[in-house]
Design a protein around this motif. Structure first.
Motif, PDB file in Angstrom:
ATOM      1  N   TYR A 173      -9.437   1.545  -7.601  1.00 52.29           N
ATOM      2  CA  TYR A 173     -10.239   1.152  -6.446  1.00 52.29           C
ATOM      3  C   TYR A 173      -9.660  -0.135  -5.866  1.00 52.29           C
ATOM      4  CZ  TYR A 173     -12.551  -2.033  -9.788  1.00 52.29           C
ATOM      5  OH  TYR A 173     -12.818  -2.992 -10.730  1.00 52.29           O
ATOM      6  N   ALA A 174     -10.247  -0.619  -4.783  1.00 52.22           N
ATOM      7  CA  ALA A 174      -9.767  -1.833  -4.117  1.00 52.22           C
ATOM      8  C   ALA A 174     -10.945  -2.773  -3.895  1.00 52.22           C
ATOM      9  CB  ALA A 174      -9.109  -1.489  -2.785  1.00 52.22           C
ATOM     10  N   SER A 231      -5.694  -3.650  -3.781  1.00 48.96           N
ATOM     11  CA  SER A 231      -5.952  -2.917  -5.021  1.00 48.96           C
ATOM     12  C   SER A 231      -6.502  -3.881  -6.067  1.00 48.96           C
ATOM     13  CB  SER A 231      -4.648  -2.284  -5.515  1.00 48.96           C
ATOM     14  OG  SER A 231      -4.809  -1.752  -6.805  1.00 48.96           O
ATOM     15  N   TRP A 275       0.821  -1.205   0.000  1.00 49.94           N
ATOM     16  CA  TRP A 275       0.000   0.000   0.000  1.00 49.94           C
ATOM     17  C   TRP A 275       0.858   1.259   0.000  1.00 49.94           C
ATOM     18  CZ3 TRP A 275      -4.534   0.069  -1.810  1.00 49.94           C
ATOM     19  CH2 TRP A 275      -5.405  -1.010  -1.631  1.00 49.94           C
ATOM     20  N   GLY A 335      -6.455  -0.035 -11.044  1.00 52.22           N
ATOM     21  CA  GLY A 335      -5.812   0.494  -9.854  1.00 52.22           C
ATOM     22  C   GLY A 335      -6.522   1.664  -9.218  1.00 52.22           C
ATOM     23  N   LEU A 392     -10.296   4.158  -2.856  1.00 52.93           N
ATOM     24  CA  LEU A 392      -8.934   4.292  -2.362  1.00 52.93           C
ATOM     25  C   LEU A 392      -8.814   5.326  -1.254  1.00 52.93           C
ATOM     26  CD1 LEU A 392      -6.810   4.038  -5.629  1.00 52.93           C
ATOM     27  CD2 LEU A 392      -7.304   2.257  -3.947  1.00 52.93           C
ATOM     28  N   THR A 422      -5.992  -4.609  -8.905  1.00 53.09           N
ATOM     29  CA  THR A 422      -5.078  -4.929  -9.991  1.00 53.09           C
ATOM     30  C   THR A 422      -4.692  -6.396  -9.910  1.00 53.09           C
ATOM     31  OG1 THR A 422      -3.240  -4.218  -8.591  1.00 53.09           O
ATOM     32  CG2 THR A 422      -4.121  -2.602 -10.141  1.00 53.09           C
ATOM     33  N   LYS A 442       1.935   1.642  -3.520  1.00 49.58           N
ATOM     34  CA  LYS A 442       0.766   1.994  -4.324  1.00 49.58           C
ATOM     35  C   LYS A 442       0.464   3.495  -4.223  1.00 49.58           C
ATOM     36  CE  LYS A 442      -3.544   1.989  -5.983  1.00 49.58           C
ATOM     37  NZ  LYS A 442      -3.757   2.177  -7.442  1.00 49.58           N
ATOM     38  N   ASP A 470       0.618   6.434  -7.029  1.00 52.09           N
ATOM     39  CA  ASP A 470      -0.595   7.200  -7.313  1.00 52.09           C
ATOM     40  C   ASP A 470      -0.328   8.705  -7.233  1.00 52.09           C
ATOM     41  OD1 ASP A 470      -1.997   4.877  -7.658  1.00 52.09           O
ATOM     42  OD2 ASP A 470      -3.277   5.100  -5.896  1.00 52.09           O
TER      43      ASP A 470
END
Length: 244
Positions: free
Chosen positions: A122-123, A159, A60, A120, A134, A161, A63, A67
């Protein structure tokens, strides 16, 4: 670029297949450029993410670092050009290896974007599938310093992804294959064509009778098989298809 326009204009169904190169104009870094920030913030392998709380925290952290690098990215000329082709009914769908959501942001309906490597923006909970924004994840991560868990079932939140070692999304792969085998022009845009199984789709289209077009700044392993190869900036090449 007359040859490209002629192929698109005479296609009954042109399918777009996009990689990181279409988003670099938007400010989203690709994986293979020299000094790419992805090399300093590599995605955590899926098995390690599942096994280790420490790995989940680090995942995270990486990530959100990435971002922040391209926060506010907007669709490029390439995105807008493909969106225009979709809107005009000349492109039934776009298959993408990207996770940035910029095809949807360019106006392509969600059901016409096939995301082979997930999304990527949202989770989701890996146990019950609940979707989380997110902002929700980040607030809990930064407040507590821990990787958040699902409020509904206590499962691991990740995530949305597809990580290294994680199974490819079966529904997306089926839809991508169907689209690949139904097109008469397969338009590769900004993909190095080295990541499989996604990179197998252009040859499937070619072997099924479609014309294969590759637009990429650098050569790809499939250039010799293509009907048309253009090594140039994507936005410049596709700008004639973008709305004016």
């Amino acid at each position: 670029m007359a040859a490209l326009k002629d192929l698109i204009d005479h296609a009954d169904g042109a399918v777009g297949f996009t990689g990181a190169g279409i988003s670099t104009e938007s400010g989203v870094p690709d994986f293979r450029s020299p000094d790419s920030p992805w090399m300093k913030n590599k995605p955590i392998p899926f098995d390690l993410f599942l096994k280790s709380e420490e790995a989940r925290r680090e995942a995270w952290r990486r990530k959100f670092t990435m971002d922040d690098l391209y926060r506010g990215a907007r669709p490029s000329r390439g995105h807008l050009a493909l969106a225009s082709l979709v809107e005009a009914g000349r492109m039934p769908g776009i298959i993408t290896q990207n996770i940035d959501g910029l095809h949807q942001a360019s106006g392509v309906p969600t059901d016409q974007v096939i995301e082979l490597h997930g999304n990527g923006t949202y989770a989701t909970c890996l146990s019950c599938g609940i979707r989380y924004g997110l902002d929700w994840v980040r607030s809990r991560f930064e407040d507590a310093g821990d990787a958040p868990v699902c409020e509904a079932c206590g499962g691991i939140v990740k995530s949305a992804t597809i990580s290294f070692g994680q199974a490819m999304p079966e529904a997306a792969m089926r839809k991508a294959l169907k689209l690949t085998l139904s097109c008469d022009v397969f338009l590769v845009v900004g993909s190095s064509l080295v990541v499989y199984p996604a990179a197998s789709l252009p040859l499937m289209a070619k072997e099924n009778g479609a014309r294969l077009v590759i637009i990429n700044r650098e050569p790809t392993p499939l250039d010799d098989a293509a009907d048309l190869v253009i090594h140039a900036e994507i936005g410049q090449v596709l700008s004639e298809f973008a709305p004016h």
